[in-house]
Structure formats: structure tokens, C-alpha cells
Design an enzyme around this catalytic site. Sequence first.
Site, short mmCIF file in Angstrom:
data_model
loop_
_atom_site.label_atom_id
_atom_site.label_comp_id
_atom_site.label_asym_id
_atom_site.label_seq_id
_atom_site.Cartn_x
_atom_site.Cartn_y
_atom_site.Cartn_z
N ASP A 49 0.80 -1.22 0.00
CA ASP A 49 0.00 0.00 0.00
C ASP A 49 0.84 1.27 0.00
O ASP A 49 0.35 2.35 0.35
CB ASP A 49 -0.92 0.01 1.22
CG ASP A 49 -0.14 -0.09 2.53
OD1 ASP A 49 0.79 -0.91 2.59
OD2 ASP A 49 -0.48 0.62 3.50
N ARG A 71 3.32 0.55 -12.15
CA ARG A 71 2.88 0.22 -10.79
C ARG A 71 1.87 -0.91 -10.82
O ARG A 71 1.92 -1.84 -10.00
CB ARG A 71 2.27 1.46 -10.10
CG ARG A 71 3.27 2.57 -9.81
CD ARG A 71 2.68 3.64 -8.89
NE ARG A 71 1.54 4.33 -9.46
CZ ARG A 71 1.61 5.42 -10.21
NH1 ARG A 71 2.79 5.95 -10.48
NH2 ARG A 71 0.51 6.00 -10.66
N LYS A 161 -6.12 -0.06 6.84
CA LYS A 161 -4.94 0.29 7.65
C LYS A 161 -4.80 1.79 7.78
O LYS A 161 -5.08 2.53 6.84
CB LYS A 161 -3.67 -0.28 7.00
CG LYS A 161 -2.44 -0.18 7.89
CD LYS A 161 -1.16 -0.41 7.11
CE LYS A 161 -0.63 0.92 6.55
NZ LYS A 161 0.74 0.81 6.03
N GLU A 201 -2.18 0.84 13.82
CA GLU A 201 -0.72 0.89 13.66
C GLU A 201 -0.12 2.19 14.19
O GLU A 201 0.07 3.14 13.46
CB GLU A 201 -0.34 0.73 12.18
CG GLU A 201 1.16 0.73 11.94
CD GLU A 201 1.54 0.61 10.47
OE1 GLU A 201 2.75 0.65 10.18
OE2 GLU A 201 0.65 0.48 9.62
N GLU A 203 3.16 3.25 14.85
CA GLU A 203 4.53 2.76 14.66
C GLU A 203 5.52 3.56 15.50
O GLU A 203 5.68 4.77 15.32
CB GLU A 203 4.93 2.84 13.18
CG GLU A 203 6.36 2.37 12.94
CD GLU A 203 6.78 2.35 11.48
OE1 GLU A 203 7.96 2.05 11.21
OE2 GLU A 203 5.95 2.64 10.61
N LYS A 243 -0.90 -3.68 14.35
CA LYS A 243 0.33 -3.72 13.56
C LYS A 243 1.41 -2.93 14.30
O LYS A 243 1.72 -1.80 13.97
CB LYS A 243 0.11 -3.15 12.16
CG LYS A 243 1.33 -3.32 11.25
CD LYS A 243 1.04 -2.98 9.80
CE LYS A 243 2.28 -3.16 8.95
NZ LYS A 243 2.05 -2.95 7.51
N SER A 312 2.85 -8.36 8.85
CA SER A 312 2.26 -7.53 7.81
C SER A 312 3.42 -6.76 7.20
O SER A 312 3.65 -5.58 7.51
CB SER A 312 1.22 -6.57 8.41
OG SER A 312 0.70 -5.71 7.40
N TYR A 374 5.89 6.53 4.19
CA TYR A 374 5.23 5.43 3.49
C TYR A 374 4.51 5.93 2.26
O TYR A 374 3.83 6.93 2.30
CB TYR A 374 4.22 4.77 4.45
CG TYR A 374 4.03 3.30 4.17
CD1 TYR A 374 5.03 2.39 4.51
CD2 TYR A 374 2.87 2.82 3.58
CE1 TYR A 374 4.86 1.03 4.28
CE2 TYR A 374 2.70 1.47 3.34
CZ TYR A 374 3.70 0.59 3.68
OH TYR A 374 3.53 -0.75 3.44
#
Length: 374
Positions: A49, A71, A161, A201, A203, A243, A312, A374
Site C-alpha cells: 500500500d 505500478r 490500515k 498501527e 509505529e 500492527k 504484515s 510510506y
Amino acid sequence: MSFAVKSSVVSKAVSRRSTVVVRAGKYDEELIKTAKAIASPGKGIMAMDESNATCGKRLETIGVENTEENRRTYRELLISAPGLSQFISGAILFEETLYQNTKSGPKFPEAMNAAGMIPGIKVDKGLAPLINSPGESWCMGLDGLDARTADYYKVGARFCKWRSTVNIAAGPSMNAVRDVAYGLARYAAIAQASGLVPIVEPEVMLDGEHDIDQTMEVAEMVWAETFKYMADNKVMFEGILLKPAMITPGAECKTRATPDQIADYTLKMLRRRVPPAVPGIMFLSGGQSELEATLNLNAMNQSPNPWHVSFSYARALQNSVLKTWQGKPENHDAAQSALLKRAAANSAAQLGKYNPEGESKEAGEGMFEKGYVY
């Protein structure tokens, strides 16, 4: 105050508390079923993603132009690997991919369902600087999220997510931690109301020189706040997935940790903070090498856990794939074989049965990127 009045007040208070805990959402049964299906023995999630810009950076490393067609070609190579669903229960897509058609015709969600994998979708809108907190960020995307998640469900997505980050090197400040926790809780509640299982998530970034004990302290604080706000927002824990980052030293810390140490710290943190009602813990790789991510996951599955402890991964599944593919049609099958090898290795690690014999030198190459976006 008379006894009768006191009794009345207490009765009303109890009544209010009882009302607060009652929850019966439209999609509750489906959410539980989806979460359990993703958290199946020997299976994990493939994260594909990355934003178009980040995917473009990956393609540029192998000399491939960042176009929509390139892509699509790369992402279709991933989901169409023969037998991938033996190891991968679901894949997280970027919005562009969710609405694209595969080369053979069906849209990506249809192709994934046919291959035995559940389609997921990234729903946050990226990170922005947190004002008056240098080096810290907040995650955008709550505006309009209810309409977007409802549409994603119609298109075929069944989980989603949202990635927020906590930077130990920049603090972290309580303001930033609470913003992360509240944003994740609001997102999770909205996602469940639309029928999507939310992956939660927050992180804790690898950036910094901090040791493993400091990572542990921050992770415990972040997850305590996150579960507090999720409870306040009546998020159903049986219908979520987590996650987290593994508890490791900072990337620039001179004292490194073994897989057994990482497993011990990580599982201790999870047991202190995560209710057993949560079906699955799907770790992010966070810049670890392919080999490190698999070894650490394997170490955490050497004894029974209250939850499905799995993966993941994005880079830790795809690094070898990109290097093998090189954008060349003649390398298509070899690239898919590279993906299947990594997926099988992590599947074995989820079962606590991974054997690193035969791993290549390249699998041990670190992939940490400072300030990763990301």
C-alpha cells in the site's frame, strides 16, 4: 441526602454505565469472521500500500519509470503469484490499486478473492508536522473517512490500515502520543461502522540511538493510550488487528539485540497492554532486513501466545522480488518465486518452525531509512 435519594442516584449511575458498554454494530459478526480469517495459522498480510511516490522510489532503484502502468504491472505480479494464499491471507492496497483492473480484466479485489486472499486498503492521508512539536507528526484523513470506507467496502475491501508514527528521538511528547492514540481510535470506530476490520498501527520508529529499554517504555505508553481511547470510542476489540513495531533498540544504538531478546521484550509489552480478545498481532518490519524480520517473528512463536502473532510486511517481503524482477518480463516467474520463498519463510516463522539454512546473503541486508515516509 436521604438513603432513598442516594439509592436513586446510584441506580441511575449504574444504568448509565450499563448503557455505555452495550454495543451491537451492524457488521459485528462479519468483522469477527474477517479478522479471524486474516489471523489464520501460518498466514500473514502482504503490505503493498505504499503511496504512488514511494512505490516510484522502489521502482527507480531498479531503473523502472514511475508510471501507473508500471505500478499496476508490479502489483499484479505480487498478487498473482501461484499458491501465494497458502501463506498470505490478505493484502493491503493503495487506493489506486483498489480501483484498477488487472491485465486479464478483473479488478484487483476480484482477482484477490479468486486467489483466496482478502483485499485491504490504506485509508489514512499521510503524516503532517505537529505544530509546536519539532520532529513529531500527526496523521491526516479523518475528514470524510466514513464516506470513503463505505465506498471501499462496496468495491470489495474488507479490512483497512491507518499508520501513525511516534518518534522517540523527538521526545516523544504526550501531546503527540495522545494525538496518535485518539486518531487511531476514531479511525477504528469509523472503519468498523463501515464493515472494515481496522488495522491499528502506531509505529514506534527505529530512528535514534535509544536502547531497547527506552523503546519498551515508549511502546507501553503508546499502547496504553491507544487502547484507552479505543475503549472510549467503543471499538470492538474482537474485530481489530494490531500492527506494532517489534521492541528493538534504535537503528543507531551501538548495543544490538538478539532475536530471543527482541521476542522477550516484545511479548512482555504485548501481554501488559493487549487484551486477549484481539485476534491478531501483525508485525511491521520497520526497516529490518528480510532475515531479521523472519528470525524475530520465529522467536516470538516458540511458545503459545494469547493472540495470532504474525506479519504484515512490505519491504521484508518484496525487497528480493524487486531485485529479481528488474522490470523485465522474462524475470516475472523468478520474481514470483522470490516472493513465494519469503512468504513461505514467514509462514513457517508464524508457526515457530522457520529454519534459516539456505538463506541468501542479500536477505540479511538492512533496509532502514531514516525518517521513512510510506
